[in-house]
Scaffold this motif. Structure first.
Motif, PDB file in Angstrom:
ATOM      1  N   ARG A 157       1.244  -0.820  -0.192  1.00 48.65           N
ATOM      2  CA  ARG A 157       0.027   0.276  -0.236  1.00 48.65           C
ATOM      3  C   ARG A 157       1.016   1.254   0.385  1.00 48.65           C
ATOM      4  O   ARG A 157       0.697   1.870  -0.899  1.00 48.65           O
ATOM      5  CB  ARG A 157      -0.793   0.072   1.446  1.00 48.65           C
ATOM      6  N   LEU A 158       1.973   1.452   0.911  1.00 45.20           N
ATOM      7  CA  LEU A 158       2.565   2.444   0.750  1.00 45.20           C
ATOM      8  C   LEU A 158       3.864   2.559  -0.146  1.00 45.20           C
ATOM      9  O   LEU A 158       4.533   3.516  -0.063  1.00 45.20           O
ATOM     10  CB  LEU A 158       3.858   2.276   2.567  1.00 45.20           C
ATOM     11  N   ILE A 159       4.258   1.527  -1.171  1.00 46.05           N
ATOM     12  CA  ILE A 159       4.915   2.006  -2.583  1.00 46.05           C
ATOM     13  C   ILE A 159       4.423   2.716  -2.941  1.00 46.05           C
ATOM     14  O   ILE A 159       5.103   3.296  -3.865  1.00 46.05           O
ATOM     15  CB  ILE A 159       5.072   0.414  -2.416  1.00 46.05           C
ATOM     16  N   GLY A 160       2.942   3.218  -3.536  1.00 50.98           N
ATOM     17  CA  GLY A 160       2.170   3.380  -4.144  1.00 50.98           C
ATOM     18  C   GLY A 160       2.384   4.952  -3.902  1.00 50.98           C
ATOM     19  O   GLY A 160       2.351   6.198  -4.528  1.00 50.98           O
ATOM     20  N   THR A 161       3.264   5.196  -2.480  1.00 52.76           N
ATOM     21  CA  THR A 161       2.774   6.606  -2.183  1.00 52.76           C
ATOM     22  C   THR A 161       4.103   7.350  -3.319  1.00 52.76           C
ATOM     23  O   THR A 161       4.497   7.091  -4.075  1.00 52.76           O
ATOM     24  CB  THR A 161       2.537   7.130  -0.873  1.00 52.76           C
ATOM     25  N   HIS A 162       3.588   8.707  -3.327  1.00 53.79           N
ATOM     26  CA  HIS A 162       4.231   9.815  -3.580  1.00 53.79           C
ATOM     27  C   HIS A 162       5.915   9.536  -2.894  1.00 53.79           C
ATOM     28  O   HIS A 162       6.884  10.720  -3.437  1.00 53.79           O
ATOM     29  CB  HIS A 162       4.195  11.166  -3.995  1.00 53.79           C
ATOM     30  N   CYS A 163       6.361   9.264  -1.957  1.00 52.85           N
ATOM     31  CA  CYS A 163       7.707   9.261  -1.631  1.00 52.85           C
ATOM     32  C   CYS A 163       8.590   8.628  -2.639  1.00 52.85           C
ATOM     33  O   CYS A 163       8.473   7.630  -2.888  1.00 52.85           O
ATOM     34  CB  CYS A 163       7.597   8.483  -0.179  1.00 52.85           C
ATOM     35  N   ALA A 184      14.379   0.857   1.593  1.00 52.59           N
ATOM     36  CA  ALA A 184      13.836   0.082   2.052  1.00 52.59           C
ATOM     37  C   ALA A 184      14.524  -1.251   1.206  1.00 52.59           C
ATOM     38  O   ALA A 184      13.419  -2.488   1.271  1.00 52.59           O
ATOM     39  CB  ALA A 184      12.678   0.864   1.510  1.00 52.59           C
ATOM     40  N   ALA A 185      14.875  -0.985  -0.198  1.00 56.54           N
ATOM     41  CA  ALA A 185      14.983  -2.131  -1.495  1.00 56.54           C
ATOM     42  C   ALA A 185      16.066  -3.168   0.387  1.00 56.54           C
ATOM     43  O   ALA A 185      16.074  -4.248  -0.156  1.00 56.54           O
ATOM     44  CB  ALA A 185      15.579  -1.490  -2.392  1.00 56.54           C
ATOM     45  N   LEU A 214       8.514  -8.773  -3.030  1.00 55.21           N
ATOM     46  CA  LEU A 214       8.494  -6.902  -3.078  1.00 55.21           C
ATOM     47  C   LEU A 214       9.872  -6.723  -3.111  1.00 55.21           C
ATOM     48  O   LEU A 214       9.619  -5.126  -3.514  1.00 55.21           O
ATOM     49  CB  LEU A 214       8.603  -6.717  -1.703  1.00 55.21           C
ATOM     50  N   LEU A 215      10.537  -6.833  -2.858  1.00 56.94           N
ATOM     51  CA  LEU A 215      11.971  -5.677  -3.541  1.00 56.94           C
ATOM     52  C   LEU A 215      11.983  -5.981  -5.107  1.00 56.94           C
ATOM     53  O   LEU A 215      11.847  -4.647  -6.261  1.00 56.94           O
ATOM     54  CB  LEU A 215      13.003  -7.218  -3.320  1.00 56.94           C
ATOM     55  N   GLN A 216      11.181  -7.109  -5.693  1.00 55.50           N
ATOM     56  CA  GLN A 216      10.863  -6.627  -7.415  1.00 55.50           C
ATOM     57  C   GLN A 216      10.202  -5.686  -7.789  1.00 55.50           C
ATOM     58  O   GLN A 216       9.943  -4.647  -8.579  1.00 55.50           O
ATOM     59  CB  GLN A 216      10.082  -8.496  -7.611  1.00 55.50           C
ATOM     60  N   ALA A 217       8.880  -5.627  -7.290  1.00 54.55           N
ATOM     61  CA  ALA A 217       8.330  -3.955  -6.280  1.00 54.55           C
ATOM     62  C   ALA A 217       8.611  -3.514  -7.144  1.00 54.55           C
ATOM     63  O   ALA A 217       8.202  -1.767  -7.683  1.00 54.55           O
ATOM     64  CB  ALA A 217       6.477  -4.801  -5.690  1.00 54.55           C
ATOM     65  N   MET A 218       9.085  -3.128  -6.230  1.00 55.67           N
ATOM     66  CA  MET A 218      10.482  -1.942  -5.407  1.00 55.67           C
ATOM     67  C   MET A 218      11.216  -1.333  -6.947  1.00 55.67           C
ATOM     68  O   MET A 218      11.459   0.213  -6.913  1.00 55.67           O
ATOM     69  CB  MET A 218      10.882  -2.451  -3.833  1.00 55.67           C
ATOM     70  N   LYS A 219      11.557  -2.333  -7.467  1.00 52.54           N
ATOM     71  CA  LYS A 219      12.804  -2.303  -8.065  1.00 52.54           C
ATOM     72  C   LYS A 219      11.921  -1.532  -9.972  1.00 52.54           C
ATOM     73  O   LYS A 219      12.391  -0.960 -10.156  1.00 52.54           O
ATOM     74  CB  LYS A 219      13.398  -3.917  -8.671  1.00 52.54           C
ATOM     75  N   ASP A 220      10.445  -2.418 -10.435  1.00 49.47           N
ATOM     76  CA  ASP A 220      10.045  -2.049 -10.705  1.00 49.47           C
ATOM     77  C   ASP A 220       9.176  -0.911 -10.342  1.00 49.47           C
ATOM     78  O   ASP A 220       8.838  -0.261 -11.605  1.00 49.47           O
ATOM     79  CB  ASP A 220       8.699  -3.147 -10.753  1.00 49.47           C
ATOM     80  N   TRP A 221       9.087   0.052  -9.339  1.00 50.20           N
ATOM     81  CA  TRP A 221       8.810   1.379  -8.811  1.00 50.20           C
ATOM     82  C   TRP A 221       9.362   2.214  -9.095  1.00 50.20           C
ATOM     83  O   TRP A 221       9.776   3.285  -9.000  1.00 50.20           O
ATOM     84  CB  TRP A 221       8.412   1.038  -7.506  1.00 50.20           C
TER      85      TRP A 221
END
Length: 184
Positions: free
Chosen positions: A113-119, A131-132, A143-150
């Protein structure tokens, strides 16, 4: 602006505790706010939100209600605080964000939920960790893959020279690399 619901809470606190100092009353209200976030008490949180209480207020450790709700795994409270305008980018005294706390505690639904915020996804704490790096250290691979995608930089290094990519492979440095000055 504090409206009637918090005034009522303030009155019951004042009567029960016999506070005469407005600062003590404000501190007691603040404690109720943080306890509601810690416990996921949606009814009390809603009173604070409706009363336009400062959702980004922080305690002595720098924790906001959002950080506390995240750390204690209260997804509904996190969602409500976010939709009411709480700032997800606030850092505690150690420089950690709610997102970092979610990863540390294994609260993956909250982390998503927090990964998509403007931070900034590559925000660093006071030790230079992202965070990674937390996700890699605790083997939260999806989650790490989602962060990489972000857009997270998995090669960013902390003060000790650790990167998320290195931590994921099981390598960890506990101290900073020694920088010898041979110019003497």
């Amino acid at each position: 602006m504090i409206l009637l619901p918090l005034y009522a809470m303030h009155s019951s606190i004042s009567e029960a505790s016999h506070f005469s100092d407005p600062e003590e009353v404000a501190m007691e209200l603040k404690n109720h706010f943080f306890n509601a976030a810690r416990e996921g008490d949606m009814e009390v949180l809603e009173l604070f939100i409706e009363s336009r209480y400062d959702l980004d207020t922080q305690d002595t450790k720098g924790y906001s209600a959002l950080i506390l709700a995240t750390y204690y795994g209260h997804l509904d409270a996190v969602e409500r605080l976010l939709t009411a305008g709480a700032n997800p980018c606030i850092k505690d005294n150690r420089g950690n964000t709610a997102f970092m706390g979610a990863i540390f505690k294994g609260e993956e639904k909250i982390a998503y939920r927090l990964i998509g915020t403007h931070c900034n996804v590559d925000e660093r704490n006071n030790a230079g960790q992202t965070a990674a790096m937390y996700a890699a250290l605790f083997e939260r691979v999806e989650l790490l893959q989602a962060m990489k995608d972000w857009g997270a930089d998995l090669n960013a290094q902390d003060a000790a020279g650790n990167s998320a990519a290195q931590l994921l492979r099981g390598g960890i440095r506990l101290t900073s690399p020694i920088n010898y000055d041979h110019s003497r």
